[in-house]
Design a protein around this motif. Structure first.
Motif, PDB file in Angstrom:
ATOM      1  N   ARG A 114       0.826  -1.197   0.000  1.00  0.00           N
ATOM      2  CA  ARG A 114       0.000   0.000   0.000  1.00  0.00           C
ATOM      3  C   ARG A 114       0.872   1.262   0.000  1.00  0.00           C
ATOM      4  NH1 ARG A 114      -1.624   4.079   2.742  1.00  0.00           N
ATOM      5  NH2 ARG A 114      -0.301   3.535   4.502  1.00  0.00           N
ATOM      6  N   ARG A 115       1.880   1.276   0.850  1.00  0.00           N
ATOM      7  CA  ARG A 115       2.771   2.435   0.907  1.00  0.00           C
ATOM      8  C   ARG A 115       3.543   2.601  -0.400  1.00  0.00           C
ATOM      9  NH1 ARG A 115       4.148   0.738   6.426  1.00  0.00           N
ATOM     10  NH2 ARG A 115       6.044  -0.122   5.525  1.00  0.00           N
ATOM     11  N   ALA A 116       4.024   1.496  -0.953  1.00  0.00           N
ATOM     12  CA  ALA A 116       4.764   1.569  -2.222  1.00  0.00           C
ATOM     13  C   ALA A 116       3.864   2.075  -3.347  1.00  0.00           C
ATOM     14  CB  ALA A 116       5.339   0.197  -2.580  1.00  0.00           C
ATOM     15  N   ALA A 117       2.623   1.592  -3.394  1.00  0.00           N
ATOM     16  CA  ALA A 117       1.683   2.045  -4.422  1.00  0.00           C
ATOM     17  C   ALA A 117       1.346   3.517  -4.227  1.00  0.00           C
ATOM     18  CB  ALA A 117       0.415   1.197  -4.389  1.00  0.00           C
ATOM     19  N   LEU A 118       1.240   3.963  -2.979  1.00  0.00           N
ATOM     20  CA  LEU A 118       0.949   5.366  -2.698  1.00  0.00           C
ATOM     21  C   LEU A 118       2.086   6.262  -3.199  1.00  0.00           C
ATOM     22  CD1 LEU A 118      -1.116   7.256  -1.376  1.00  0.00           C
ATOM     23  CD2 LEU A 118       0.071   6.899   0.792  1.00  0.00           C
ATOM     24  N   VAL A 119       3.320   5.859  -2.948  1.00  0.00           N
ATOM     25  CA  VAL A 119       4.481   6.615  -3.437  1.00  0.00           C
ATOM     26  C   VAL A 119       4.487   6.632  -4.965  1.00  0.00           C
ATOM     27  CG1 VAL A 119       7.008   6.609  -3.580  1.00  0.00           C
ATOM     28  CG2 VAL A 119       5.881   6.278  -1.368  1.00  0.00           C
ATOM     29  N   CYS A 120       4.216   5.484  -5.585  1.00  0.00           N
ATOM     30  CA  CYS A 120       4.213   5.413  -7.056  1.00  0.00           C
ATOM     31  C   CYS A 120       3.083   6.246  -7.660  1.00  0.00           C
ATOM     32  CB  CYS A 120       4.109   3.968  -7.518  1.00  0.00           C
ATOM     33  SG  CYS A 120       5.688   3.126  -7.456  1.00  0.00           S
ATOM     34  N   CYS A 121       1.917   6.266  -7.016  1.00  0.00           N
ATOM     35  CA  CYS A 121       0.823   7.108  -7.513  1.00  0.00           C
ATOM     36  C   CYS A 121       1.205   8.579  -7.436  1.00  0.00           C
ATOM     37  CB  CYS A 121      -0.457   6.850  -6.723  1.00  0.00           C
ATOM     38  SG  CYS A 121      -1.317   5.337  -7.157  1.00  0.00           S
ATOM     39  N   ALA A 122       1.855   8.974  -6.343  1.00  0.00           N
ATOM     40  CA  ALA A 122       2.302  10.367  -6.211  1.00  0.00           C
ATOM     41  C   ALA A 122       3.337  10.693  -7.287  1.00  0.00           C
ATOM     42  CB  ALA A 122       2.871  10.606  -4.820  1.00  0.00           C
ATOM     43  N   ALA A 123       4.278   9.782  -7.505  1.00  0.00           N
ATOM     44  CA  ALA A 123       5.296   9.981  -8.544  1.00  0.00           C
ATOM     45  C   ALA A 123       4.641  10.045  -9.922  1.00  0.00           C
ATOM     46  CB  ALA A 123       6.341   8.872  -8.497  1.00  0.00           C
ATOM     47  N   GLU A 124       3.675   9.172 -10.151  1.00  0.00           N
ATOM     48  CA  GLU A 124       2.966   9.171 -11.433  1.00  0.00           C
ATOM     49  C   GLU A 124       2.283  10.519 -11.668  1.00  0.00           C
ATOM     50  OE1 GLU A 124      -1.012   7.224 -13.436  1.00  0.00           O
ATOM     51  OE2 GLU A 124      -0.345   6.480 -11.490  1.00  0.00           O
ATOM     52  N   LEU A 125       1.633  11.053 -10.636  1.00  0.00           N
ATOM     53  CA  LEU A 125       0.964  12.341 -10.767  1.00  0.00           C
ATOM     54  C   LEU A 125       1.978  13.440 -11.097  1.00  0.00           C
ATOM     55  CD1 LEU A 125      -1.607  14.014 -10.661  1.00  0.00           C
ATOM     56  CD2 LEU A 125      -1.273  14.225  -8.184  1.00  0.00           C
ATOM     57  N   VAL A 126       3.120  13.407 -10.440  1.00  0.00           N
ATOM     58  CA  VAL A 126       4.177  14.388 -10.734  1.00  0.00           C
ATOM     59  C   VAL A 126       4.623  14.244 -12.190  1.00  0.00           C
ATOM     60  CG1 VAL A 126       6.577  15.043 -10.235  1.00  0.00           C
ATOM     61  CG2 VAL A 126       4.974  14.635  -8.356  1.00  0.00           C
ATOM     62  N   PHE A 127       4.858  13.013 -12.648  1.00  0.00           N
ATOM     63  CA  PHE A 127       5.266  12.777 -14.040  1.00  0.00           C
ATOM     64  C   PHE A 127       4.217  13.320 -15.009  1.00  0.00           C
ATOM     65  CE2 PHE A 127       7.841   8.885 -12.581  1.00  0.00           C
ATOM     66  CZ  PHE A 127       9.038   9.588 -12.611  1.00  0.00           C
ATOM     67  N   VAL A 128       2.945  13.034 -14.755  1.00  0.00           N
ATOM     68  CA  VAL A 128       1.880  13.496 -15.649  1.00  0.00           C
ATOM     69  C   VAL A 128       1.860  15.019 -15.698  1.00  0.00           C
ATOM     70  CG1 VAL A 128      -0.616  13.579 -16.029  1.00  0.00           C
ATOM     71  CG2 VAL A 128       0.441  11.447 -15.337  1.00  0.00           C
ATOM     72  N   LEU A 129       1.984  15.657 -14.547  1.00  0.00           N
ATOM     73  CA  LEU A 129       1.950  17.119 -14.517  1.00  0.00           C
ATOM     74  C   LEU A 129       3.176  17.733 -15.189  1.00  0.00           C
ATOM     75  CD1 LEU A 129       0.503  17.668 -10.932  1.00  0.00           C
ATOM     76  CD2 LEU A 129      -0.705  17.821 -13.126  1.00  0.00           C
ATOM     77  N   VAL A 130       4.350  17.166 -14.934  1.00  0.00           N
ATOM     78  CA  VAL A 130       5.578  17.689 -15.541  1.00  0.00           C
ATOM     79  C   VAL A 130       5.571  17.466 -17.053  1.00  0.00           C
ATOM     80  CG1 VAL A 130       8.079  17.359 -15.705  1.00  0.00           C
ATOM     81  CG2 VAL A 130       6.997  17.545 -13.466  1.00  0.00           C
TER      82      VAL A 130
END
Length: 136
Positions: free
Chosen positions: A75-91
């Motif tokens: 769950r924690r790993a997926a949460l970090v990856c979702c946050a990273a994914e959102l950053v990638f999409v925005l950037v």
């Protein structure tokens, strides 16, 4: 604390998590197959875009695996990856709008995922909301 007062626990891949697993699974296959075909057919045309699509596939695949696997570490790993994914999409989304010449071909994250009905920018937000709710 009685059983009625205890905080409910959630399995990551159940309920709304099943919908997330399905979407992330579909996006894993879509991004991976798109990037593989593009890299084989014409890598020199847009290497940055094709590499970013491959990276998207890896991120989507890891999140899918984590949701299916379950458990607090996943769950924690997926949460970090979702946050990273959102950053990638925005950037990447901002970059593709600010400097379109840097991306002669689209990525999954181009224009905030417009080519995919903006699901790439919505999905990590929904994923993070679910993963926070699913916290034990």
């Amino acid at each position: 604390m009685t059983a009625a007062e205890e905080k409910p626990t959630y399995q990551l891949g159940t309920g709304p998590g099943q919908v997330l697993v399905w979407f992330y699974g579909v996006f894993t296959v879509a991004a991976a197959s798109r990037s593989i075909v593009q890299m084989i057919m014409d890598y020199g045309k847009a290497p940055l875009a094709y590499t970013l699509s491959a990276l998207a596939a890896v991120v989507y695949g890891f999140i899918t695996y984590s949701l299916v696997r379950g458990g607090e570490k996943a769950r924690r790993a997926a949460l970090v990856c979702c946050a990273a994914e959102l950053v990638f999409v925005l950037v990447v989304g901002t970059w593709t709008l600010a400097d379109p010449s840097a991306f002669p071909d689209a990525t999954v994250w181009s224009d905030y995922g417009m080519g995919y009905l903006f699901i790439p920018v919505i999905l990590p937000v929904l994923g993070m909301l679910w993963l926070r709710k699913a916290k034990r």
